[in-house]
Design a protein around this motif. Structure first.
Motif, short mmCIF file in Angstrom:
data_model
loop_
_atom_site.label_atom_id
_atom_site.label_comp_id
_atom_site.label_asym_id
_atom_site.label_seq_id
_atom_site.Cartn_x
_atom_site.Cartn_y
_atom_site.Cartn_z
N THR A 114 54.06 -2.39 24.90
CA THR A 114 54.10 -2.30 26.36
C THR A 114 55.25 -1.42 26.82
O THR A 114 55.10 -0.58 27.70
N ALA A 115 56.43 -1.60 26.20
CA ALA A 115 57.60 -0.79 26.54
C ALA A 115 57.31 0.68 26.29
O ALA A 115 57.68 1.54 27.11
N GLU A 116 56.65 1.00 25.19
CA GLU A 116 56.33 2.39 24.89
C GLU A 116 55.37 2.97 25.91
O GLU A 116 55.54 4.11 26.36
N GLN A 117 54.35 2.20 26.29
CA GLN A 117 53.39 2.67 27.29
C GLN A 117 54.07 2.92 28.63
O GLN A 117 53.81 3.93 29.29
N ILE A 118 54.94 2.00 29.03
CA ILE A 118 55.63 2.14 30.31
C ILE A 118 56.59 3.33 30.27
O ILE A 118 56.68 4.09 31.24
N SER A 119 57.28 3.52 29.16
CA SER A 119 58.24 4.63 29.08
C SER A 119 57.55 5.99 29.14
O SER A 119 58.19 6.98 29.48
N ALA A 120 56.26 6.04 28.87
CA ALA A 120 55.51 7.30 28.92
C ALA A 120 55.06 7.65 30.34
O ALA A 120 54.57 8.75 30.58
N ILE A 121 55.23 6.74 31.29
CA ILE A 121 54.81 6.98 32.67
C ILE A 121 55.81 7.92 33.34
O ILE A 121 57.02 7.68 33.31
N GLN A 122 55.30 8.98 33.94
CA GLN A 122 56.17 9.90 34.67
C GLN A 122 56.82 9.16 35.83
O GLN A 122 56.14 8.46 36.58
N ILE A 153 59.32 6.95 35.19
CA ILE A 153 60.07 5.89 34.52
C ILE A 153 61.08 6.58 33.60
O ILE A 153 60.70 7.33 32.71
N SER A 154 62.38 6.33 33.84
CA SER A 154 63.39 7.02 33.05
C SER A 154 63.85 6.20 31.85
O SER A 154 64.28 6.77 30.84
N GLU A 155 63.78 4.87 31.95
CA GLU A 155 64.25 4.01 30.87
C GLU A 155 63.48 2.70 30.90
O GLU A 155 63.07 2.25 31.96
N VAL A 156 63.34 2.08 29.72
CA VAL A 156 62.77 0.75 29.61
C VAL A 156 63.62 -0.03 28.61
O VAL A 156 63.91 0.46 27.52
N TYR A 157 64.03 -1.23 29.00
CA TYR A 157 64.86 -2.08 28.14
C TYR A 157 64.14 -3.38 27.85
O TYR A 157 63.55 -3.98 28.77
N VAL A 206 54.07 5.20 40.90
CA VAL A 206 54.64 4.87 39.60
C VAL A 206 54.48 3.38 39.29
O VAL A 206 54.02 3.01 38.20
N ILE A 207 54.82 2.52 40.23
CA ILE A 207 54.86 1.08 39.95
C ILE A 207 53.50 0.42 40.18
O ILE A 207 52.94 -0.19 39.26
N ALA A 208 52.98 0.52 41.38
CA ALA A 208 51.73 -0.18 41.68
C ALA A 208 50.51 0.45 41.02
O ALA A 208 49.64 -0.25 40.50
N ASP A 209 50.45 1.77 41.01
CA ASP A 209 49.25 2.44 40.50
C ASP A 209 49.25 2.66 38.99
O ASP A 209 48.19 2.80 38.39
N ARG A 210 50.43 2.71 38.36
CA ARG A 210 50.47 2.97 36.91
C ARG A 210 51.08 1.83 36.11
O ARG A 210 50.41 1.25 35.26
N LEU A 211 52.34 1.51 36.38
CA LEU A 211 53.03 0.49 35.57
C LEU A 211 52.32 -0.86 35.64
O LEU A 211 52.07 -1.49 34.62
N SER A 212 51.98 -1.31 36.83
CA SER A 212 51.34 -2.62 36.98
C SER A 212 49.96 -2.70 36.34
O SER A 212 49.45 -3.79 36.10
N LYS A 213 49.37 -1.55 36.07
CA LYS A 213 48.03 -1.52 35.48
C LYS A 213 48.03 -1.41 33.96
O LYS A 213 46.97 -1.38 33.35
N VAL A 214 49.21 -1.38 33.35
CA VAL A 214 49.29 -1.43 31.88
C VAL A 214 48.73 -2.80 31.48
O VAL A 214 49.14 -3.84 32.02
N ALA A 215 47.79 -2.81 30.57
CA ALA A 215 47.01 -4.01 30.26
C ALA A 215 47.84 -5.25 29.96
O ALA A 215 47.49 -6.35 30.38
N THR A 236 55.28 -8.30 37.83
CA THR A 236 56.46 -7.46 38.06
C THR A 236 57.16 -7.87 39.34
O THR A 236 56.53 -8.40 40.27
N THR A 237 58.44 -7.62 39.38
CA THR A 237 59.25 -7.73 40.60
C THR A 237 60.12 -6.48 40.65
O THR A 237 60.72 -6.12 39.64
N THR A 238 60.16 -5.85 41.81
CA THR A 238 60.88 -4.58 41.93
C THR A 238 62.07 -4.72 42.87
O THR A 238 61.96 -5.32 43.94
N HIS A 239 63.20 -4.15 42.45
CA HIS A 239 64.41 -4.10 43.27
C HIS A 239 64.79 -2.63 43.46
O HIS A 239 64.97 -1.91 42.48
#
Length: 92
Positions: free
Chosen positions: A18-26, A28-32, A55-64, A69-72
């Protein structure tokens, strides 16, 4: 630059994938991977607020394997490293 921190709950058996998939999203600069209530924290950096939705609603949140998620959104950045570098310019 607009910076947002996205706290992510995932399927625990798929955290690295999941971290790898999210880090590939344009945008997203970092995933920890982290301890505690959340499995991952992603850092999104965009130029316009509208891009956060992409980035968040249309791509990240749709990673299977993303469950929740909670965003700040950051107002201002404070970094001792950056402050030290700025004040050290031109001084030996």
């Amino acid at each position: 630059m607009i910076t947002a921190f996205v706290l992510i709950k995932t399927d625990a058996s798929r955290i690295p994938e999941t971290a790898e998939q999210i880090s590939a999203i344009q945008g997203i600069s970092e995933v920890y991977s982290v301890t505690g209530e959340w499995d991952l924290i992603a850092v999104a950096r965009v130029t316009k607020h509208d891009e956060l939705a992409d980035v968040i609603a249309d791509r990240l949140s749709k990673v299977a394997s993303v469950v929740h998620t909670t965003t700040h959104i950051a107002f201002r950045a404070y970094s001792q490293h950056d402050l030290d570098a700025a004040f050290a310019l031109g001084f030996e």
